[in-house]
Design a protein around this motif. Structure first.
Motif, PDB file in Angstrom:
ATOM      1  N   LYS A 117       6.052   3.691   5.488  1.00 23.31           N
ATOM      2  CA  LYS A 117       7.019   4.763   5.321  1.00 23.31           C
ATOM      3  C   LYS A 117       6.377   5.971   4.649  1.00 23.31           C
ATOM      4  CE  LYS A 117      11.279   3.928   4.618  1.00 23.31           C
ATOM      5  NZ  LYS A 117      12.597   3.615   3.994  1.00 23.31           N
ATOM      6  N   GLU A 118       7.009   7.116   4.815  1.00 22.63           N
ATOM      7  CA  GLU A 118       6.533   8.329   4.169  1.00 22.63           C
ATOM      8  C   GLU A 118       6.819   8.291   2.677  1.00 22.63           C
ATOM      9  OE1 GLU A 118       7.108  11.528   7.847  1.00 22.63           O
ATOM     10  OE2 GLU A 118       8.260  11.729   5.998  1.00 22.63           O
ATOM     11  N   ARG A 119       6.025   9.040   1.934  1.00 22.02           N
ATOM     12  CA  ARG A 119       6.288   9.190   0.520  1.00 22.02           C
ATOM     13  C   ARG A 119       7.573   9.984   0.320  1.00 22.02           C
ATOM     14  NH1 ARG A 119       1.258  10.432  -3.317  1.00 22.02           N
ATOM     15  NH2 ARG A 119       0.678   8.578  -2.095  1.00 22.02           N
ATOM     16  N   GLU A 120       8.448   9.472  -0.530  1.00 23.26           N
ATOM     17  CA  GLU A 120       9.730  10.112  -0.740  1.00 23.26           C
ATOM     18  C   GLU A 120       9.962  10.420  -2.217  1.00 23.26           C
ATOM     19  OE1 GLU A 120      13.203   7.766   0.037  1.00 23.26           O
ATOM     20  OE2 GLU A 120      12.308   5.921  -0.743  1.00 23.26           O
ATOM     21  N   TRP A 176       8.891  11.912  -9.826  1.00 25.15           N
ATOM     22  CA  TRP A 176       8.585  10.533  -9.466  1.00 25.15           C
ATOM     23  C   TRP A 176       8.794  10.377  -7.964  1.00 25.15           C
ATOM     24  CZ3 TRP A 176       6.265   6.795 -12.207  1.00 25.15           C
ATOM     25  CH2 TRP A 176       6.258   6.911 -13.602  1.00 25.15           C
ATOM     26  N   PHE A 177       7.826   9.772  -7.319  1.00 31.26           N
ATOM     27  CA  PHE A 177       7.864   9.527  -5.886  1.00 31.26           C
ATOM     28  C   PHE A 177       7.535   8.074  -5.623  1.00 31.26           C
ATOM     29  CE2 PHE A 177       7.124  13.940  -6.569  1.00 31.26           C
ATOM     30  CZ  PHE A 177       7.796  14.592  -5.549  1.00 31.26           C
ATOM     31  N   ARG A 178       7.867   7.624  -4.441  1.00 32.23           N
ATOM     32  CA  ARG A 178       7.521   6.257  -4.077  1.00 32.23           C
ATOM     33  C   ARG A 178       7.151   6.190  -2.605  1.00 32.23           C
ATOM     34  NH1 ARG A 178      13.530   3.448  -4.666  1.00 32.23           N
ATOM     35  NH2 ARG A 178      14.469   4.346  -2.766  1.00 32.23           N
ATOM     36  N   ASP A 236      14.030  -0.869  -3.159  1.00 28.57           N
ATOM     37  CA  ASP A 236      13.274  -0.079  -4.126  1.00 28.57           C
ATOM     38  C   ASP A 236      11.804  -0.480  -4.191  1.00 28.57           C
ATOM     39  OD1 ASP A 236      15.563   1.416  -5.022  1.00 28.57           O
ATOM     40  OD2 ASP A 236      16.161  -0.341  -6.190  1.00 28.57           O
ATOM     41  N   THR A 237      11.432  -1.534  -3.503  1.00 29.58           N
ATOM     42  CA  THR A 237      10.050  -1.990  -3.514  1.00 29.58           C
ATOM     43  C   THR A 237       9.133  -0.919  -2.931  1.00 29.58           C
ATOM     44  OG1 THR A 237      10.647  -4.328  -3.368  1.00 29.58           O
ATOM     45  CG2 THR A 237       8.441  -3.714  -2.640  1.00 29.58           C
ATOM     46  N   ALA A 238       8.140  -0.521  -3.707  1.00 27.87           N
ATOM     47  CA  ALA A 238       7.222   0.538  -3.297  1.00 27.87           C
ATOM     48  C   ALA A 238       6.173   0.732  -4.387  1.00 27.87           C
ATOM     49  CB  ALA A 238       7.978   1.853  -3.067  1.00 27.87           C
ATOM     50  N   VAL A 239       5.172   1.529  -4.068  1.00 23.88           N
ATOM     51  CA  VAL A 239       4.285   2.051  -5.090  1.00 23.88           C
ATOM     52  C   VAL A 239       4.906   3.339  -5.609  1.00 23.88           C
ATOM     53  CG1 VAL A 239       1.994   2.952  -5.620  1.00 23.88           C
ATOM     54  CG2 VAL A 239       2.245   1.021  -4.062  1.00 23.88           C
ATOM     55  N   TYR A 240       5.035   3.437  -6.912  1.00 25.39           N
ATOM     56  CA  TYR A 240       5.658   4.593  -7.543  1.00 25.39           C
ATOM     57  C   TYR A 240       4.593   5.483  -8.166  1.00 25.39           C
ATOM     58  CZ  TYR A 240      10.350   2.740  -6.937  1.00 25.39           C
ATOM     59  OH  TYR A 240      11.535   2.288  -6.398  1.00 25.39           O
ATOM     60  N   TYR A 241       4.722   6.779  -7.925  1.00 25.09           N
ATOM     61  CA  TYR A 241       3.780   7.767  -8.411  1.00 25.09           C
ATOM     62  C   TYR A 241       4.493   8.825  -9.245  1.00 25.09           C
ATOM     63  CZ  TYR A 241       0.942   6.036  -4.495  1.00 25.09           C
ATOM     64  OH  TYR A 241       0.250   5.254  -3.604  1.00 25.09           O
ATOM     65  N   CYS A 242       3.853   9.267 -10.302  1.00 24.26           N
ATOM     66  CA  CYS A 242       4.319  10.470 -10.974  1.00 24.26           C
ATOM     67  C   CYS A 242       3.412  11.623 -10.587  1.00 24.26           C
ATOM     68  CB  CYS A 242       4.391  10.304 -12.495  1.00 24.26           C
ATOM     69  SG  CYS A 242       2.810  10.150 -13.349  1.00 24.26           S
ATOM     70  N   LEU A 249      12.238  17.562  -4.956  1.00 25.48           N
ATOM     71  CA  LEU A 249      11.882  16.236  -4.481  1.00 25.48           C
ATOM     72  C   LEU A 249      11.111  16.349  -3.173  1.00 25.48           C
ATOM     73  CD1 LEU A 249      15.131  14.263  -5.337  1.00 25.48           C
ATOM     74  CD2 LEU A 249      12.980  14.327  -6.603  1.00 25.48           C
ATOM     75  N   TYR A 250      10.055  17.099  -3.225  1.00 27.95           N
ATOM     76  CA  TYR A 250       9.202  17.367  -2.078  1.00 27.95           C
ATOM     77  C   TYR A 250       7.755  17.177  -2.508  1.00 27.95           C
ATOM     78  CZ  TYR A 250       6.679  20.097   1.415  1.00 27.95           C
ATOM     79  OH  TYR A 250       5.792  20.523   2.367  1.00 27.95           O
ATOM     80  N   PRO A 251       7.045  16.220  -1.925  1.00 32.05           N
ATOM     81  CA  PRO A 251       5.671  15.948  -2.380  1.00 32.05           C
ATOM     82  C   PRO A 251       4.751  17.157  -2.333  1.00 32.05           C
ATOM     83  CG  PRO A 251       6.459  14.173  -0.978  1.00 32.05           C
ATOM     84  CD  PRO A 251       7.480  15.265  -0.897  1.00 32.05           C
ATOM     85  N   GLY A 252       4.942  18.042  -1.351  1.00 34.12           N
ATOM     86  CA  GLY A 252       4.067  19.187  -1.204  1.00 34.12           C
ATOM     87  C   GLY A 252       4.148  20.183  -2.338  1.00 34.12           C
TER      88      GLY A 252
END
Length: 125
Positions: free
Chosen positions: A43-46, A36-38, A90-96, A107-110
């Motif tokens: 800001k960068e995706r984390e 899960w990322f946001r 915590d406000t963000a768009v959350y991605y799986c 926990l690295y998007p790449g």
């Protein structure tokens, strides 16, 4: 191709809770590392949390540790993120996302190969 869909986002008060779900249309998610990322505006995706395919190890960003819990629902073939004690930060768009190739999750998007479309989480008074 692996199709992922997130759901469960919405608007809540600080201190409230939401449960996000990540679903796949055909594949069995338990075979893969799931993250899960946001991403908040500007800001960068984390990385938020991930769960490994092998031993089921879980990892959390320091900012959410103790408040968020990642889990697998084997009946529904989903990976869920239970979010408690939500803060405005915590406000963000959350991605799986799915990592096909690593032996454990990171926990690295790449590291991830497939992504859902995202679901908006807004925490405000």
């Amino acid at each position: 191709q692996l199709q992922l869909v997130e759901s469960g986002g919405g608007s809540v008060q600080p201190g409230g809770s939401l449960r996000l779900s990540c679903a796949a249309s055909r594949r069995t998610l338990e075979d893969y590392n799931i993250g899960w990322f946001r991403q908040a505006p500007g800001k960068e995706r984390e990385g938020v949390s991930c769960i490994s395919s092998s031993g089921g190890d879980t990892y959390y960003a320091d900012s959410v540790k103790g408040r968020f819990t990642i889990s697998r629902d084997h009946v529904k073939n989903t990976v869920n993120l239970q979010m408690n004690s939500l803060k405005s930060e915590d406000t963000a768009v959350y991605y799986c996302a799915v990592d096909l190739f690593d032996s454990s999750c990171y926990l690295y998007p790449g590291s991830y190969d497939y992504w859902g479309q995202g679901t908006q989480v807004t925490v405000s008074p």
